[in-house]
Write an enzyme that holds these catalytic residues in place. Sequence first.
Site, short mmCIF file in Angstrom:
data_model
loop_
_atom_site.label_atom_id
_atom_site.label_comp_id
_atom_site.label_asym_id
_atom_site.label_seq_id
_atom_site.Cartn_x
_atom_site.Cartn_y
_atom_site.Cartn_z
N HIS A 51 4.54 20.14 15.77
CA HIS A 51 3.90 21.31 16.36
C HIS A 51 2.41 21.02 16.55
O HIS A 51 1.59 21.35 15.69
CB HIS A 51 4.09 22.51 15.43
N GLY A 64 -5.17 27.90 22.21
CA GLY A 64 -6.14 28.98 22.32
C GLY A 64 -6.13 29.67 23.67
O GLY A 64 -5.16 29.61 24.41
N ASP A 118 0.16 22.62 13.43
CA ASP A 118 -0.45 23.46 14.48
C ASP A 118 -1.78 22.86 14.92
O ASP A 118 -2.71 23.57 15.32
CB ASP A 118 -0.65 24.89 13.99
N HIS A 123 7.86 30.42 17.52
CA HIS A 123 6.65 30.97 16.92
C HIS A 123 6.98 32.33 16.33
O HIS A 123 7.50 33.22 17.01
CB HIS A 123 5.57 31.12 18.00
#
Length: 410
Positions: A73, A80, A299, A207
């Site tokens: 991931h 963003g 992430d 998610h």
Amino acid sequence: MTPSSPPSSLTLLRNANLHAPAPLGRRDLLLAGGKLVAISQRDAALDPLPASLGVTVHDCAGAHVVPGLVDAHVHVTGGGGEGGYTSRVPPLSLTQLSLSGVTSVVGLLGTDATTRTMRELVARTYALREEGVSAWCWTGNYEVPVKTLTRSVRDDIVFVDPIIGVGELAISDHRSSQPSFDEFLRVAADVHVAGMISGKAGVLHLHLGDGERGLELIRRALDHSELPARVFHPTHLNRNLALFAEAQALVRERGANAPSMDLTAFPADDVGDGLSAADAIAAWKRAGLPLERLTCSSDGGGCMPHFDHQGQLHGYGVGQCATLLDTVRAARRDHGLELAELLPLFTTNVARLLRLRGKGELVVGADADLLILVDRDDQPLQLDGVIGRGVWLVREGSPQVVGPFEAGLS
């Protein structure tokens, strides 16, 4: 510089404290053609090779040698965008991965598939392969209908080599497309069948936000469809205590028929109302749940936004791939967990779920992806070396291969 061709010489690692990830003790390892081709018997040495073969010998001096990390991931093109155009995170560089110990990466898009595109993601995935790491990607992003490269989820997975599934489709989050159960099931079915046709993972990487519905859609899919549990791979499960407890309950109830659950190695200052990945792993073990059902991702490159109850952004951080090794260190230091328990969450568990052949373990015939970790005084498991597909990416803590636009590192 970037690697232009496979290494022509052999690399012999002497005196490695080998974790494959199971602990195997003192071993020698021989690397050739991007593969691990020989491992000595315990406490024995491989026979010397003729100098004419061009063998390079590196003495690990008892340092830990472990598989390269597999990060499922990572926002390789940057994440963003929830705070306007200036909140778009820049793309990740090669050394942001290699200096974090990541030798295999799966890239994705997040909230934004409007100013970010699947073309950009697939191109960056191919570029990372050329630069020296192994790379794949998910198709889609938070949205339904799924934003694809070929206008078809099945075609993306079947015909585009790096694409292994759909992700990160958002549920239980105010930024999701609020998919209906039928829409959710249709995407999961397309992913599953495409995986069967192509021999790829066929995984739906999900998610999870802070919404009260939590894992409801996954539970309903397991109860009311024929889809196997392995198709579903929810992430960010340690973002809040209620969601983590729900994930524990689902695995406890369904055992071997539960999905694999993914933790996020949040930065230390961005855990918020949840658990750090290290604390979550320890809690999972204390609850008697199988660590085989856990994976952990970073992430990396993703925005870590903070919203108020009206959904307004009031601050954000950026995910870092380095938090994976930080998590391993913290779990050992704070909870006494052993490397043999921890490493699979970042290596074998991920590689098996995603069908990344040759990744996640150090056995003869596997890809030569490995890390050399040294204990320095009161700083254990410091990254000293990284080899990706047989090439030194990091040596003695310094990058040996950098991306073509990484100024000041070459």
